[in-house]
Motif scaffolding. Sequence first.
Motif, PDB file in Angstrom:
ATOM      1  N   VAL A  83       0.892  -1.086   0.052  1.00 34.70           N
ATOM      2  CA  VAL A  83      -0.002   0.100   0.155  1.00 34.70           C
ATOM      3  C   VAL A  83       0.930   1.022  -0.034  1.00 34.70           C
ATOM      4  CG1 VAL A  83      -1.606   1.350   1.398  1.00 34.70           C
ATOM      5  CG2 VAL A  83      -2.050  -1.191   1.110  1.00 34.70           C
ATOM      6  N   LEU A  84       2.013   1.194   0.659  1.00 32.54           N
ATOM      7  CA  LEU A  84       3.053   2.358   0.737  1.00 32.54           C
ATOM      8  C   LEU A  84       3.443   2.615  -0.519  1.00 32.54           C
ATOM      9  CD1 LEU A  84       4.455   1.799   4.388  1.00 32.54           C
ATOM     10  CD2 LEU A  84       2.304   2.696   3.524  1.00 32.54           C
ATOM     11  N   MET A  85       3.766   1.394  -1.280  1.00 38.39           N
ATOM     12  CA  MET A  85       4.375   1.593  -2.531  1.00 38.39           C
ATOM     13  C   MET A  85       3.280   2.207  -3.544  1.00 38.39           C
ATOM     14  SD  MET A  85       6.920  -1.587  -3.108  1.00 38.39           S
ATOM     15  CE  MET A  85       5.902  -2.792  -2.227  1.00 38.39           C
ATOM     16  N   GLU A  86       2.099   1.864  -3.567  1.00 38.20           N
ATOM     17  CA  GLU A  86       0.953   2.262  -4.523  1.00 38.20           C
ATOM     18  C   GLU A  86       0.610   3.834  -3.913  1.00 38.20           C
ATOM     19  OE1 GLU A  86      -2.382  -0.021  -3.443  1.00 38.20           O
ATOM     20  OE2 GLU A  86      -1.439  -2.072  -4.151  1.00 38.20           O
ATOM     21  N   ASN A  87       0.970   4.112  -2.592  1.00 38.67           N
ATOM     22  CA  ASN A  87       0.788   5.655  -2.553  1.00 38.67           C
ATOM     23  C   ASN A  87       1.719   6.502  -2.883  1.00 38.67           C
ATOM     24  OD1 ASN A  87      -1.588   5.168  -1.033  1.00 38.67           O
ATOM     25  ND2 ASN A  87      -0.967   5.186   0.978  1.00 38.67           N
ATOM     26  N   GLY A  88       3.089   5.884  -3.204  1.00 39.83           N
ATOM     27  CA  GLY A  88       4.215   6.581  -3.697  1.00 39.83           C
ATOM     28  C   GLY A  88       4.933   7.125  -2.711  1.00 39.83           C
ATOM     29  N   TRP A  89       4.950   6.442  -1.400  1.00 40.50           N
ATOM     30  CA  TRP A  89       5.770   6.817  -0.196  1.00 40.50           C
ATOM     31  C   TRP A  89       6.950   6.098  -0.106  1.00 40.50           C
ATOM     32  CZ3 TRP A  89       0.958   6.723   3.296  1.00 40.50           C
ATOM     33  CH2 TRP A  89      -0.010   7.571   2.974  1.00 40.50           C
ATOM     34  N   LEU A  90       6.916   4.797  -1.126  1.00 41.64           N
ATOM     35  CA  LEU A  90       8.003   4.032  -1.068  1.00 41.64           C
ATOM     36  C   LEU A  90       8.437   3.536  -2.453  1.00 41.64           C
ATOM     37  CD1 LEU A  90       7.633   1.475   1.969  1.00 41.64           C
ATOM     38  CD2 LEU A  90       9.390   3.437   1.747  1.00 41.64           C
ATOM     39  N   ASP A  91       9.515   3.260  -2.949  1.00 37.47           N
ATOM     40  CA  ASP A  91       9.744   2.685  -4.240  1.00 37.47           C
ATOM     41  C   ASP A  91      10.085   1.497  -4.139  1.00 37.47           C
ATOM     42  OD1 ASP A  91      12.189   2.267  -6.525  1.00 37.47           O
ATOM     43  OD2 ASP A  91      10.562   3.480  -6.928  1.00 37.47           O
ATOM     44  N   GLU A  92       9.492   0.749  -5.385  1.00 38.58           N
ATOM     45  CA  GLU A  92       9.609  -0.731  -5.506  1.00 38.58           C
ATOM     46  C   GLU A  92      11.096  -1.211  -5.355  1.00 38.58           C
ATOM     47  OE1 GLU A  92       7.544  -2.682  -8.739  1.00 38.58           O
ATOM     48  OE2 GLU A  92       5.824  -1.580  -8.050  1.00 38.58           O
ATOM     49  N   THR A  93      11.878  -0.282  -5.839  1.00 31.88           N
ATOM     50  CA  THR A  93      13.436  -0.941  -5.730  1.00 31.88           C
ATOM     51  C   THR A  93      13.984  -0.723  -4.234  1.00 31.88           C
ATOM     52  OG1 THR A  93      13.757  -0.170  -7.912  1.00 31.88           O
ATOM     53  CG2 THR A  93      15.771  -0.300  -6.596  1.00 31.88           C
ATOM     54  N   GLU A  94      13.400   0.331  -3.691  1.00 36.46           N
ATOM     55  CA  GLU A  94      13.805   0.456  -2.160  1.00 36.46           C
ATOM     56  C   GLU A  94      13.428  -0.879  -1.084  1.00 36.46           C
ATOM     57  OE1 GLU A  94      13.647   5.332  -1.642  1.00 36.46           O
ATOM     58  OE2 GLU A  94      11.691   3.927  -1.651  1.00 36.46           O
ATOM     59  N   VAL A  95      12.174  -1.175  -1.687  1.00 44.73           N
ATOM     60  CA  VAL A  95      11.638  -2.102  -0.840  1.00 44.73           C
ATOM     61  C   VAL A  95      12.404  -3.618  -0.950  1.00 44.73           C
ATOM     62  CG1 VAL A  95       9.688  -3.642  -0.295  1.00 44.73           C
ATOM     63  CG2 VAL A  95       9.423  -1.215  -0.403  1.00 44.73           C
ATOM     64  N   ALA A  96      12.556  -3.978  -2.353  1.00 40.40           N
ATOM     65  CA  ALA A  96      13.342  -5.061  -3.115  1.00 40.40           C
ATOM     66  C   ALA A  96      14.693  -5.260  -2.487  1.00 40.40           C
ATOM     67  CB  ALA A  96      13.082  -5.239  -4.656  1.00 40.40           C
ATOM     68  N   GLU A  97      15.388  -4.038  -2.393  1.00 42.14           N
ATOM     69  CA  GLU A  97      16.848  -4.002  -1.964  1.00 42.14           C
ATOM     70  C   GLU A  97      16.884  -4.194  -0.374  1.00 42.14           C
ATOM     71  OE1 GLU A  97      18.785  -0.856  -3.838  1.00 42.14           O
ATOM     72  OE2 GLU A  97      18.594  -1.599  -5.807  1.00 42.14           O
ATOM     73  N   LEU A 119      12.305   1.502   6.552  1.00 41.20           N
ATOM     74  CA  LEU A 119      11.535   1.856   5.504  1.00 41.20           C
ATOM     75  C   LEU A 119      10.112   2.506   6.059  1.00 41.20           C
ATOM     76  CD1 LEU A 119      11.410  -1.600   3.659  1.00 41.20           C
ATOM     77  CD2 LEU A 119      12.348   0.391   2.853  1.00 41.20           C
ATOM     78  N   LEU A 120       9.428   2.284   7.152  1.00 42.74           N
ATOM     79  CA  LEU A 120       8.302   3.045   7.611  1.00 42.74           C
ATOM     80  C   LEU A 120       8.748   4.559   7.911  1.00 42.74           C
ATOM     81  CD1 LEU A 120       6.851   0.270   9.904  1.00 42.74           C
ATOM     82  CD2 LEU A 120       6.092   0.858   7.547  1.00 42.74           C
ATOM     83  N   LYS A 121       9.911   4.399   8.341  1.00 38.18           N
ATOM     84  CA  LYS A 121      10.319   6.021   8.759  1.00 38.18           C
ATOM     85  C   LYS A 121      10.439   6.774   7.294  1.00 38.18           C
ATOM     86  CE  LYS A 121      12.297   5.218  13.298  1.00 38.18           C
ATOM     87  NZ  LYS A 121      13.412   5.195  14.073  1.00 38.18           N
ATOM     88  N   LEU A 122      11.038   6.156   6.211  1.00 36.88           N
ATOM     89  CA  LEU A 122      11.249   6.756   5.086  1.00 36.88           C
ATOM     90  C   LEU A 122       9.825   7.209   4.509  1.00 36.88           C
ATOM     91  CD1 LEU A 122      13.413   7.374   2.784  1.00 36.88           C
ATOM     92  CD2 LEU A 122      13.108   5.072   1.902  1.00 36.88           C
ATOM     93  N   ALA A 123       8.921   6.105   4.589  1.00 38.65           N
ATOM     94  CA  ALA A 123       7.615   6.467   4.198  1.00 38.65           C
ATOM     95  C   ALA A 123       6.929   7.626   4.825  1.00 38.65           C
ATOM     96  CB  ALA A 123       6.639   5.291   4.166  1.00 38.65           C
ATOM     97  N   TYR A 124       7.209   7.677   6.051  1.00 35.40           N
ATOM     98  CA  TYR A 124       6.693   8.899   7.033  1.00 35.40           C
ATOM     99  C   TYR A 124       7.367  10.271   6.450  1.00 35.40           C
ATOM    100  CZ  TYR A 124       6.283  11.908  10.921  1.00 35.40           C
ATOM    101  OH  TYR A 124       6.117  12.971  12.115  1.00 35.40           O
ATOM    102  N   GLU A 125       8.560  10.256   6.142  1.00 35.34           N
ATOM    103  CA  GLU A 125       9.348  11.565   5.700  1.00 35.34           C
ATOM    104  C   GLU A 125       8.385  11.926   4.323  1.00 35.34           C
ATOM    105  OE1 GLU A 125      11.289  13.161   7.364  1.00 35.34           O
ATOM    106  OE2 GLU A 125      11.632  11.630   8.838  1.00 35.34           O
ATOM    107  N   ARG A 126       8.010  11.171   3.492  1.00 32.27           N
ATOM    108  CA  ARG A 126       7.420  11.557   2.140  1.00 32.27           C
ATOM    109  C   ARG A 126       6.029  11.864   2.343  1.00 32.27           C
ATOM    110  NH1 ARG A 126      10.520   6.364  -0.839  1.00 32.27           N
ATOM    111  NH2 ARG A 126      12.622   7.676  -0.999  1.00 32.27           N
TER     112      ARG A 126
END
Length: 505
Positions: A83-97, A119-126
């Motif tokens: 869901v965070l990737m769908e919202n644009g708050w995380l990138d698929e590559t970031e999660v995959a790596e 990863l959750l903190k990164l999503a929070y910043e965005r």
Amino acid sequence: MHQRESVFMEKRSSGVLLHISSLPGKYGIGDFGKNAYKFVRFLSRSDTKYWQILPLGITGFGDSPYQSFSAFAGNPYFIDLGVLMENGWLDETEVAETDLGDNPVKVDYAKLYQNKMPLLKLAYERAEKEIHAELEAFLQQHNDWLLDFALYMSIKTKQNNVSWMKWPDKYRLREPEALDAFYEENRHDVFFWVFTQYLFFRQWGKLKEYANDKGIRIIGDIPIYVAEDSADIWSQPELYKLDEDLTPEVVAGVPPDMMSDTGQLWGNPIYDWDAMKKENYKWWIRRVEASFDLYDTVRIDHFRGFESYWEVPAGDETAENGEWVKGPGMDLFNAIKEELGERDIVAEDLGFLTDEVYKLIEDTGYPGMKVMQFGFNPEEDSEYLPHNYTRHSIAYTGNHDTQTTRGWLETADKKTRKKAVNYLNLTEEEGYVNGAIRGVYASPSNLAVIPMQDLLDLDDGARFNTPSTIGGNWEWRMQKGTLKKRLAKKLKRLNRLYGRSLWNL
């Protein structure tokens, strides 16, 4: 006053016990993502009406869902990254790596802590600017616990994650000026924890609504005690048996029994029931009410502790030197009923029971639990044998604390095993575990619940928890692709055969 029976016990039905963490998926732990919805559809196809889970609280040392940093907060590990990737708050590559663990059938909690939280903190910043107003509103909606929790977790992080009992006095003793100053200086960090709860409650709410729409009800679970290192005790120490320095005087556990020769030393601080009574049990009422925001039915763990609880001197290394102390009894449950009305509550009534405990359970009207594995002592006619079950009960093959049924049958002594084989008419053709499941389905209990490990006929390698041990627990996960159509058909046939579906025969 005797309450009427719980609503959910009025018809025969069945359920599956599977914790969220045990769902399959590619992000290191089961979560509220696609595989949870897939499991709901599996239950629906099989005419199964209940999904039973364990506590959803945020876990700490030992990874136990029964030792949480908060009685109210949810576990951020269950947040679906998709869901965070769908919202644009995380990138698929970031999660995959990101290394969230490389074993698909075992949770690696250390890697989740080290890598999912960033990863959750990164999503929070965005996301923070975009949804700040929603976070503010969410904080207000849960103002009775959320700010304390967010402050607690933020201070804990700044203090290298040590227990609140080791914090500087200004924070440990909750000096108002110090807390106000910390909040102003660390507001952004505090709101990260609001963000995790916003995501948790939003995603769980959608999943529960989906399950309910499919005719599936959720049985949740709340531990009787809260953890020593928790926002609950830090924010309201006056409700617990602590000394002047806020150190526990006594701690919780259970005496030696068939599960452990030295008892189980849980270590949780014990409630000051006199102090709680003066507030008309306000904290417990709030806790039960919050639980019914999450679940349709609530199982209260270690229910016998409300009649009498095992109190162990703080500092003891085992639970052997404890003593039984009277609990609040019906006084508490009358207060809950008066405030909240009739609710679907299940009493976890396993362990050492007395006439007084049986009386308390009868007076509440709550259904109790019957674990069939406990029933095959060759020397006695046990209450855990199916012919002794009442309709107003929940029957299990085993639970999260027992061996799997296959593991139990493989390790039971000869006399116990022989009694089980004869009693259940177990055959190799049917499969011994299938026969045990049949025995639970055929029992008089209105609700039959089977752990997922037993439905999959797994051995003790899939055991979820071994009481009184640390390490290796709470890690089991179901393999991807396990929910076969033939398994749904088997459950559907059992539900119809034994009158546990809407299509009773």
